[in-house]
Design a protein around this motif. Structure first.
Motif, mmCIF file in Angstrom:
data_model
loop_
_atom_site.group_PDB
_atom_site.id
_atom_site.type_symbol
_atom_site.label_atom_id
_atom_site.label_comp_id
_atom_site.label_asym_id
_atom_site.label_seq_id
_atom_site.Cartn_x
_atom_site.Cartn_y
_atom_site.Cartn_z
ATOM 1 N N PHE A 1 0.806 -1.227 0.000
ATOM 2 C CA PHE A 1 0.000 0.000 0.000
ATOM 3 C C PHE A 1 0.833 1.268 0.000
ATOM 4 O O PHE A 1 0.297 2.380 0.047
ATOM 5 C CB PHE A 1 -0.974 0.010 1.194
ATOM 6 C CG PHE A 1 -0.312 -0.034 2.543
ATOM 7 C CD1 PHE A 1 -0.027 1.130 3.232
ATOM 8 C CD2 PHE A 1 0.007 -1.247 3.132
ATOM 9 C CE1 PHE A 1 0.581 1.097 4.481
ATOM 10 C CE2 PHE A 1 0.602 -1.300 4.384
ATOM 11 C CZ PHE A 1 0.889 -0.134 5.067
ATOM 12 N N LYS B 1 -9.526 -1.013 0.769
ATOM 13 C CA LYS B 1 -8.371 -0.875 1.647
ATOM 14 C C LYS B 1 -8.588 0.282 2.618
ATOM 15 O O LYS B 1 -8.868 1.401 2.204
ATOM 16 C CB LYS B 1 -7.099 -0.614 0.840
ATOM 17 C CG LYS B 1 -6.568 -1.818 0.079
ATOM 18 C CD LYS B 1 -5.243 -1.481 -0.568
ATOM 19 C CE LYS B 1 -4.606 -2.688 -1.210
ATOM 20 N NZ LYS B 1 -5.276 -3.123 -2.418
ATOM 21 N N LEU C 1 -3.401 -2.339 8.074
ATOM 22 C CA LEU C 1 -4.104 -2.310 6.804
ATOM 23 C C LEU C 1 -5.232 -3.337 6.849
ATOM 24 O O LEU C 1 -4.999 -4.512 7.103
ATOM 25 C CB LEU C 1 -3.152 -2.629 5.647
ATOM 26 C CG LEU C 1 -3.775 -2.599 4.251
ATOM 27 C CD1 LEU C 1 -4.218 -1.187 3.893
ATOM 28 C CD2 LEU C 1 -2.791 -3.141 3.221
ATOM 29 N N THR D 1 -8.159 -5.091 4.601
ATOM 30 C CA THR D 1 -8.579 -5.308 3.230
ATOM 31 C C THR D 1 -9.729 -6.310 3.198
ATOM 32 O O THR D 1 -10.119 -6.850 4.232
ATOM 33 C CB THR D 1 -7.441 -5.861 2.349
ATOM 34 O OG1 THR D 1 -7.169 -7.214 2.745
ATOM 35 C CG2 THR D 1 -6.175 -5.024 2.492
#
Length: 195
Positions: A17, A166, A187, A189
Motif C-alpha cells: 500500500f 483498503k 491495513l 482489506t
C-alpha cells in the motif's frame, strides 16, 4: 515501543500500500521545484527512494537519477515502474553508504529524514548527503511540520481510505520531550490478493 528502524522490514510491511499513502498529484510539483534549481541532464541522487514515486518522473524528465534504498521490495517495485531502466538503482544503507561523490543534487523527500529516530542519526544522514555532492551541489529536504503531532493526546487513532477495499488505521503516539513519533499501521482489506 521499539526505538530502532529497520528499512528492510519497513519495505516488506508497506509495499502493498506504499504508493497509496502519497498522492501522485504532488509529484509534478516536486519535479517542477527541481527543474527550477538544476538543469535537465543534472545528476540526482534520491536517498530513501522507495518505489520510485519521485525518481522515475525525474528520470523521465531528463535527469540522471540514482535511487538509493535499503529495502529490496521497494527497489523491485521501482524497477517495475521503470521498465526502460532510466533510474540507476542502488540497494544501500544511506546512513552509511555513499554511492557517488559528484551529484548535482541530493534529494530526501516526505518522511525519510524523520525515519531516523535520533537527532544524531538525522545529522549522519545530512552528512552522508553532503558527501554525495560535487562542488556547488544542492541538498533538497522535504519533510512534514510536526506541531500537529505534538498537540495530540497521548494516543491518537486515525483512518484513511486507500481504495475501494483498503482501509489504513494509524495508531499514533507522540513524545514531544523525546521528540519521538510512533506509528502503528494496520491495513484492513477484503482479504483478496492483488485487490
Amino acid at each position: 515501543m521499539s526505538t530502532s528502524f529497520d528499512p528492510v522490514a519497513y519495505g516488506e510491511s508497506t509495499i502493498d500500500f506504499y504508493d497509496l499513502l502519497y498522492p501522485a498529484g504532488e509529484v509534478p510539483g516536486i519535479v517542477d521545484f527541481i527543474r527550477k534549481r538544476v538543469p535537465e541532464g543534472s545528476r540526482i541522487v534520491e536517498l530513501g527512494a522507495g518505489t520510485g514515486r519521485v525518481a522515475v518522473p525525474l528520470a523521465e524528465s531528463g535527469y540522471a537519477v540514482h535511487a538509493v534504498d535499503a529495502a529490496p521490495a521497494m527497489l523491485k517495485a521501482l524497477r517495475v515502474k521503470d521498465p526502460a531502466g532510466l533510474v540507476s538503482v542502488h540497494q544501500a544503507d544511506f546512513t552509511r553508504d555513499v554511492v557517488g561523490r559528484d551529484f548535482d543534487l541530493c534529494l530526501i523527500v516526505k518522511n525519510t529524514l524523520f525515519m531516523m529516530q535520533s537527532q544524531e542519526q538525522q545529522c549522519t544522514v545530512l552528512r552522508r548527503s553532503a558527501e554525495h555532492l560535487g562542488e556547488g551541489g544542492l541538498l533538497v529536504v522535504e519533510t512534514y511540520e510536526p506541531s500537529f503531532y505534538h498537540a495530540l493526546p497521548s494516543t491518537h487513532t486515525q483512518s484513511s481510505v486507500l481504495g475501494a477495499n483498503k482501509l489504513l488505521i494509524d495508531t499514533i503516539q507522540c513524545d514531544p520531550v523525546a521528540q519521538t513519533l510512533y506509528f502503528l499501521r494496520t491495513l484492513v482489506t477484503d482479504g483478496r490478493k492483488n485487490s
